[in-house]
Design a protein around this motif. Structure first.
Motif, short mmCIF file in Angstrom:
data_model
loop_
_atom_site.label_atom_id
_atom_site.label_comp_id
_atom_site.label_asym_id
_atom_site.label_seq_id
_atom_site.Cartn_x
_atom_site.Cartn_y
_atom_site.Cartn_z
N UNK A 116 0.78 -1.26 -0.05
CA UNK A 116 0.09 0.07 0.00
C UNK A 116 0.88 1.39 -0.13
N UNK A 117 2.04 1.22 0.52
CA UNK A 117 2.89 2.27 0.67
C UNK A 117 3.32 2.71 -0.73
N UNK A 118 3.37 1.78 -1.78
CA UNK A 118 3.82 2.16 -3.07
C UNK A 118 2.36 2.11 -4.16
N UNK A 119 1.34 1.76 -3.61
CA UNK A 119 -0.04 1.86 -4.20
C UNK A 119 -0.32 0.65 -5.20
N UNK A 120 0.46 -0.51 -4.94
CA UNK A 120 -0.05 -1.85 -5.84
C UNK A 120 0.01 -3.00 -4.89
N UNK A 121 -0.90 -3.86 -5.64
CA UNK A 121 -0.79 -5.16 -5.16
C UNK A 121 -0.76 -6.26 -6.12
N UNK A 122 -0.16 -7.42 -6.06
CA UNK A 122 0.03 -8.72 -6.86
C UNK A 122 -1.13 -9.58 -6.67
N UNK B 86 -2.49 -4.87 -9.45
CA UNK B 86 -3.76 -4.17 -9.20
C UNK B 86 -3.23 -2.81 -8.45
N UNK B 87 -3.38 -1.57 -9.26
CA UNK B 87 -2.88 -0.28 -8.51
C UNK B 87 -4.09 0.12 -8.06
N UNK B 88 -3.66 1.03 -6.75
CA UNK B 88 -4.58 1.81 -5.99
C UNK B 88 -5.71 3.02 -6.77
#
Length: 68
Positions: free
Chosen positions: A26-32, A39-41
């Motif tokens: 979340x600190x970088x704004x993405x999830x795998x 997936x981006x925030x």
């Protein structure tokens, strides 16, 4: 790629965002996701084959109010 039972949706399916998280930053704004989708925030996505899904923005966000 997915080892879950039942298997997560593939990156080509309409419900691809329902796949399980593999990494969350979340600190970088993405999830795998386990189907390979980044997936981006802002709701944008990068698919494993390099295709880009543009962010989906709501149309009823209301007027933009700025400070005077």
């Amino acid at each position: 790629m997915c080892q879950h039972q039942p298997a997560c949706p593939t990156s080509d399916s309409a419900d691809r965002e329902a796949a399980r998280l593999v990494a969350h930053h979340p600190e970088q704004g993405w999830s795998l996701l386990c189907n390979g989708v980044l997936l981006f925030e802002d709701t944008g996505e990068l698919l494993p084959d390099g295709r880009i899904i543009a962010p989906r923005r709501t149309r009823d966000a209301g007027p933009l109010v700025t400070a005077a």
